[in-house]
Design an enzyme around this catalytic site. Structure first.
Site, PDB file in Angstrom:
ATOM      1  N   GLY A   1       0.834  -1.210   0.000  1.00  0.00           N
ATOM      2  CA  GLY A   1       0.000   0.000   0.000  1.00  0.00           C
ATOM      3  C   GLY A   1       0.860   1.248   0.000  1.00  0.00           C
ATOM      4  N   ALA A   2       1.903   1.246  -0.845  1.00  0.00           N
ATOM      5  CA  ALA A   2       2.897   2.333  -0.820  1.00  0.00           C
ATOM      6  C   ALA A   2       2.473   3.550  -1.633  1.00  0.00           C
ATOM      7  CB  ALA A   2       4.238   1.805  -1.345  1.00  0.00           C
ATOM      8  N   ASN A   3       1.300   3.494  -2.266  1.00  0.00           N
ATOM      9  CA  ASN A   3       0.909   4.616  -3.127  1.00  0.00           C
ATOM     10  C   ASN A   3       0.097   5.682  -2.407  1.00  0.00           C
ATOM     11  OD1 ASN A   3      -1.091   2.349  -3.256  1.00  0.00           O
ATOM     12  ND2 ASN A   3      -2.319   3.942  -4.193  1.00  0.00           N
TER      13      ASN A   3
ATOM     14  N   GLY B   1      -1.223   7.581   1.645  1.00  0.00           N
ATOM     15  CA  GLY B   1      -1.253   7.711   3.098  1.00  0.00           C
ATOM     16  C   GLY B   1       0.039   7.311   3.796  1.00  0.00           C
ATOM     17  N   ILE B   2      -0.112   6.491   4.815  1.00  0.00           N
ATOM     18  CA  ILE B   2       1.005   6.118   5.678  1.00  0.00           C
ATOM     19  C   ILE B   2       2.062   5.335   4.901  1.00  0.00           C
ATOM     20  CG2 ILE B   2       1.533   4.613   7.666  1.00  0.00           C
ATOM     21  CD1 ILE B   2      -1.439   5.666   8.550  1.00  0.00           C
ATOM     22  N   GLY B   3       1.608   4.444   4.033  1.00  0.00           N
ATOM     23  CA  GLY B   3       2.547   3.635   3.244  1.00  0.00           C
ATOM     24  C   GLY B   3       3.413   4.496   2.345  1.00  0.00           C
TER      25      GLY B   3
ATOM     26  N   SER C   1      -4.262  -0.875  14.684  1.00  0.00           N
ATOM     27  CA  SER C   1      -5.068   0.339  14.883  1.00  0.00           C
ATOM     28  C   SER C   1      -5.558   0.415  16.321  1.00  0.00           C
ATOM     29  CB  SER C   1      -6.277   0.278  13.944  1.00  0.00           C
ATOM     30  OG  SER C   1      -7.225   1.245  14.282  1.00  0.00           O
TER      31      SER C   1
ATOM     32  N   TYR D   1     -13.895  -4.449  10.780  1.00  0.00           N
ATOM     33  CA  TYR D   1     -12.587  -3.766  10.757  1.00  0.00           C
ATOM     34  C   TYR D   1     -11.824  -4.054  12.057  1.00  0.00           C
ATOM     35  CZ  TYR D   1      -9.060  -0.046  10.469  1.00  0.00           C
ATOM     36  OH  TYR D   1      -7.868   0.662  10.437  1.00  0.00           O
TER      37      TYR D   1
HETATM   38  N1  NAP Z   1      -5.367   6.630   8.819  1.00  0.00           N
HETATM   39  C1  NAP Z   1      -5.625   6.256  10.058  1.00  0.00           C
HETATM   40  O1  NAP Z   1      -6.068   7.036  10.928  1.00  0.00           O
HETATM   41  C2  NAP Z   1      -5.368   4.841  10.477  1.00  0.00           C
HETATM   42  C3  NAP Z   1      -5.657   4.502  11.799  1.00  0.00           C
HETATM   43  C4  NAP Z   1      -5.397   3.215  12.223  1.00  0.00           C
HETATM   44  C5  NAP Z   1      -4.833   2.298  11.370  1.00  0.00           C
HETATM   45  N2  NAP Z   1      -4.583   2.655  10.079  1.00  0.00           N
HETATM   46  C6  NAP Z   1      -3.993   1.635   9.188  1.00  0.00           C
HETATM   47  O2  NAP Z   1      -2.970   2.206   8.419  1.00  0.00           O
HETATM   48  C7  NAP Z   1      -2.793   1.448   7.220  1.00  0.00           C
HETATM   49  C8  NAP Z   1      -2.646   2.395   6.031  1.00  0.00           C
HETATM   50  O3  NAP Z   1      -3.831   3.103   5.855  1.00  0.00           O
HETATM   51  P1  NAP Z   1      -3.884   4.647   5.438  1.00  0.00           P
HETATM   52  O4  NAP Z   1      -4.538   5.370   6.551  1.00  0.00           O
HETATM   53  O5  NAP Z   1      -2.579   5.101   4.967  1.00  0.00           O
HETATM   54  O6  NAP Z   1      -4.983   4.578   4.276  1.00  0.00           O
HETATM   55  P2  NAP Z   1      -4.879   4.797   2.700  1.00  0.00           P
HETATM   56  O7  NAP Z   1      -4.285   6.119   2.381  1.00  0.00           O
HETATM   57  O8  NAP Z   1      -6.248   4.499   2.189  1.00  0.00           O
HETATM   58  O9  NAP Z   1      -3.870   3.679   2.255  1.00  0.00           O
HETATM   59  C9  NAP Z   1      -4.252   2.329   2.200  1.00  0.00           C
HETATM   60  C10 NAP Z   1      -3.353   1.649   1.203  1.00  0.00           C
HETATM   61  O10 NAP Z   1      -3.695   0.254   1.172  1.00  0.00           O
HETATM   62  C11 NAP Z   1      -3.835  -0.111  -0.177  1.00  0.00           C
HETATM   63  N3  NAP Z   1      -4.680  -1.261  -0.386  1.00  0.00           N
HETATM   64  C12 NAP Z   1      -5.981  -1.433  -0.085  1.00  0.00           C
HETATM   65  N4  NAP Z   1      -6.401  -2.636  -0.501  1.00  0.00           N
HETATM   66  C13 NAP Z   1      -5.351  -3.249  -1.085  1.00  0.00           C
HETATM   67  C14 NAP Z   1      -5.140  -4.479  -1.729  1.00  0.00           C
HETATM   68  N5  NAP Z   1      -6.145  -5.353  -1.892  1.00  0.00           N
HETATM   69  N6  NAP Z   1      -3.921  -4.767  -2.204  1.00  0.00           N
HETATM   70  C15 NAP Z   1      -2.910  -3.909  -2.078  1.00  0.00           C
HETATM   71  N7  NAP Z   1      -3.030  -2.702  -1.505  1.00  0.00           N
HETATM   72  C16 NAP Z   1      -4.245  -2.382  -1.018  1.00  0.00           C
HETATM   73  C17 NAP Z   1      -4.430   1.129  -0.844  1.00  0.00           C
HETATM   74  O11 NAP Z   1      -4.319   1.032  -2.245  1.00  0.00           O
HETATM   75  P3  NAP Z   1      -5.350   1.822  -3.202  1.00  0.00           P
HETATM   76  O12 NAP Z   1      -4.867   3.228  -3.285  1.00  0.00           O
HETATM   77  O13 NAP Z   1      -5.226   1.053  -4.478  1.00  0.00           O
HETATM   78  O14 NAP Z   1      -6.710   1.727  -2.583  1.00  0.00           O
HETATM   79  C18 NAP Z   1      -3.542   2.188  -0.232  1.00  0.00           C
HETATM   80  O15 NAP Z   1      -2.299   2.234  -0.868  1.00  0.00           O
HETATM   81  C19 NAP Z   1      -4.005   0.510   7.140  1.00  0.00           C
HETATM   82  O16 NAP Z   1      -3.602  -0.782   7.536  1.00  0.00           O
HETATM   83  C20 NAP Z   1      -4.963   1.085   8.164  1.00  0.00           C
HETATM   84  O17 NAP Z   1      -5.830   0.102   8.725  1.00  0.00           O
HETATM   85  C21 NAP Z   1      -4.829   3.912   9.611  1.00  0.00           C
END
Ligand code: NAP
Length: 316
Positions: A21-23, A25-27, A151, A176
């Site tokens: 998920g490097a494209n 947010g956090i990744g 989370s 979730y």
């Molecule tokens: N943001 C928060 O407040 C928060 C809080 C607690 C935990 N987290 C955790 O942090 C992690 C990163 O989330 P984020 O907040 O950075 O959200 P994000 O910006 O939506 O990033 C999520 C990433 O996961 C990828 N992804 C989703 N489904 C996938 C699949 N089937 N195969 C490969 N990649 C996939 C997305 O790709 P696409 O762009 O193609 O969808 C995107 O790159 C998650 O595990 C989330 O549960 C986040």
């Protein structure tokens, strides 16, 4: 007291990382900062376009960055197997695996290509399979780290061993929470198994607090209605930036003092924002019997069986 920031990341030259998920947010921010520190980073995204444009974006900002494209869809066991097979064929030791990709609170029950409920399928089972398949490369590195992103939402989670896929009575948030509790149980159980195998490979777990990323728009925000539309706005006001949200991941991946089996998150009010410190998880995440049952079920569902024997022979 001084806070840990990206300025504290030790140089990572010569190391190799995979970030899922490097494209976004956090990744994205974790991948970019690892690359800035000299690490070679494989950007594992679910399409070639996303991976390619992320690489270009990082290289534009950091011309010396060593970043590589890769396609990985965690909602498909065949995509995971293809990715792992191609990577293992290169025979490169893997220093860092960042199990970051995720989906959250999808309004309607959706399934992966293999028929798993999409949140447990992507967030837990996909990463379980990926880590197991990449284990030989992780064990071949001198002291690899596996960082799994959980989370705050794990706290009220329940593992439905009799209905992991939510075939009965699907609810977006409990589904979730289950997947994020599974991330913690997995990360800790993996550390216990690595320790038993006597290898220096570490598995630790993090949470980012609340960070204003696409997660909210793509998950609950996609459900329509005023409440769902307002939700991402409230998060933007309450939470922290994506960059700040990536700090616990970067800390767990690179800080010399970060330890296997430990859980890191932000130090601020209710761990919603701040700088990385060790934080407490809910007691059930430390239940080895529950972790073992989930492990067994995950092996059965994914068909991936962890083989620590390469590690044992290395340590004889
Ligand atoms: N943001 C928060 O407040 C928060 C809080 C607690 C935990 N987290 C955790 O942090 C992690 C990163 O989330 P984020 O907040 O950075 O959200 P994000 O910006 O939506 O990033 C999520 C990433 O996961 C990828 N992804 C989703 N489904 C996938 C699949 N089937 N195969 C490969 N990649 C996939 C997305 O790709 P696409 O762009 O193609 O969808 C995107 O790159 C998650 O595990 C989330 O549960 C986040």
């Amino acid at each position: 007291m001084s806070h840990w920031t990206t300025a504290d990341i030790p140089r990572q030259d010569g190391k190799l990382a995979i970030v899922t998920g490097a494209n976004s947010g956090i990744g994205l921010h974790a991948a970019r900062e690892l690359a800035r520190a000299g690490c070679t980073v494989i950007l594992a995204c679910r399409s070639a376009e996303k991976s390619n444009s992320t690489r270009q974006r990082i290289v534009q900002e950091i011309p010396t960055a060593l970043v590589e494209d890769a396609v990985l869809d965690l909602a498909s066991l065949s995509s995971i197997r293809d990715f792992a097979t191609a990577f293992l064929a290169t025979r490169r030791p893997l220093d860092l695996l960042i199990n970051n990709a995720g989906v959250m609170a999808l309004p309607k029950r959706q399934l992966t290509a293999d028929g798993f409920e999409l949140q447990i399928g992507t967030n837990h089972l996909g990463h379980f399979a990926l880590t197991g398949l990449l284990l030989p490369a992780l064990l071949a590195a001198s002291s690899a780290r596996i960082v799994t992103v959980s989370s705050l939402a794990h706290r009220d989670g329940k593992i439905r061993l009799d209905d992991l896929q939510w075939e009965r009575d699907y609810k977006p948030w409990p589904a979730y929470r289950q997947s994020k509790l599974a991330n913690l149980l997995f990360g800790k159980e993996l550390e216990r198994r690595l320790l038993k195998a006597g290898v220096p490979t570490q598995s630790n777990i993090v949470h980012p607090g609340i960070a204003s990323t696409s997660l909210f728009r793509n998950g609950p925000g996609s459900g329509g209605g005023l409440k769902n539309a307002i939700f991402p706005i409230v998060i933007a006001l309450l939470g922290q930036s994506e960059e700040q949200g990536a700090l616990p991941t970067l800390y767990a991946a690179t800080a010399p003092e970060a330890q296997g089996g430990h859980y890191y998150g932000p130090d601020g009010f209710r761990e919603m924002k701040g700088y990385p410190v060790e934080v407490k998880n809910e007691a059930q995440a430390d239940d080895p019997a529950l972790a073992a049952k989930l492990w067994e079920l995950s092996e059965k569902l994914t068909g991936v069986h962890y083989d620590f024997s390469a590690a044992s022979s290395r340590n004889k």
